[in-house]
Design a protein around this motif. Structure first.
Motif, mmCIF file in Angstrom:
data_model
loop_
_atom_site.group_PDB
_atom_site.id
_atom_site.type_symbol
_atom_site.label_atom_id
_atom_site.label_comp_id
_atom_site.label_asym_id
_atom_site.label_seq_id
_atom_site.Cartn_x
_atom_site.Cartn_y
_atom_site.Cartn_z
ATOM 1 N N LEU A 1 22.269 -12.647 7.226
ATOM 2 C CA LEU A 1 20.896 -13.811 6.925
ATOM 3 C C LEU A 1 19.872 -14.219 7.880
ATOM 4 N N PRO A 2 18.305 -14.080 8.218
ATOM 5 C CA PRO A 2 17.313 -14.228 9.072
ATOM 6 C C PRO A 2 17.312 -15.409 8.778
ATOM 7 N N ASP A 3 16.743 -16.215 10.319
ATOM 8 C CA ASP A 3 16.676 -17.616 10.466
ATOM 9 C C ASP A 3 15.817 -18.477 9.990
ATOM 10 N N GLN A 4 15.467 -18.322 8.530
ATOM 11 C CA GLN A 4 14.888 -18.760 7.664
ATOM 12 C C GLN A 4 15.067 -19.477 6.772
ATOM 13 N N CYS B 1 16.734 -20.237 2.887
ATOM 14 C CA CYS B 1 16.074 -19.008 1.772
ATOM 15 C C CYS B 1 17.208 -19.852 0.794
ATOM 16 N N TRP C 1 21.090 -24.787 12.039
ATOM 17 C CA TRP C 1 21.251 -23.843 10.487
ATOM 18 C C TRP C 1 22.722 -23.740 9.595
#
Length: 192
Positions: free
Chosen positions: A63-66, A68, A139
């Protein structure tokens, strides 16, 4: 009985007359536990997931660091043949007790209480949290079967913080009792 098996047993024997939410920390994440939570009536779960280490689920690590909020399906099998045909499947090393009673200590087994092939559905929520003490950002990823309509990202952050308060209380209790390095295989001591 390990902690994950104990959690499954607790969920199966819990007899509440209303919907409930179980909050769990890292180390409890397992497809078996997700599926038990999905199949039990009125059971909802929020489980904090590992993201980067060896025990992390590969789709979670990617998963990207944003922030979601995703609905995901993990295809689970305990068949080596199915895993070979479908490399994207997750293979559970659930021992078949008909053939062996003992395994090497290095052989990691997992519990799987369902069909040989089973799609496991859950919602994956990635949250950005600010640590007020250090000023840093971190995160956290949560697996849940709560609806995104009833529990949007803002509500999931609140639930995460409820879990953290519980975790802090257990840590304080552990230090106050002097049980920081307390380990035992005897059931009498485990119940303390």
């Amino acid at each position: 009985m390990d902690e994950r098996s104990a959690a499954v047993h607790m969920l199966q024997t819990l007899r509440l007359q209303h919907r409930y939410i179980v909050l769990m920390d890292r180390g409890y994440e397992s497809f078996n536990l997700f599926e038990h939570g999905n199949r039990l009536p009125d059971c909802n779960y929020v489980i904090r997931l590992r993201t980067k280490d060896k025990g992390a689920i590969r789709e979670i690590s990617a998963l990207p660091d944003q922030e979601c909020d995703l609905e995901m399906t993990f295809n689970i099998t305990n068949s080596a043949k199915q895993k070979k045909l479908h490399p994207e499947y997750h293979k559970i090393n659930a021992p078949n007790r008909r053939y062996k009673d003992k395994y090497s200590p290095k052989y990691r087994t997992a519990h799987w209480d369902f069909e040989s092939f089973c799609p496991v559905h859950c919602r994956i929520v990635k949250l950005k949290l600010n640590d007020p003490q250090s000023g840093s950002t971190k995160w956290e990823v949560l697996a849940t079967n709560l609806s995104s309509n009833d529990f949007p990202l803002s509500e999931m952050k609140k639930l995460y913080h409820l879990r953290w308060d519980i975790e802090s209380s257990f840590r304080k209790l552990k230090y106050d009792l002097g049980a920081v390095c307390f380990h035992s295989k005897k059931p009498a001591f485990q119940e303390i």
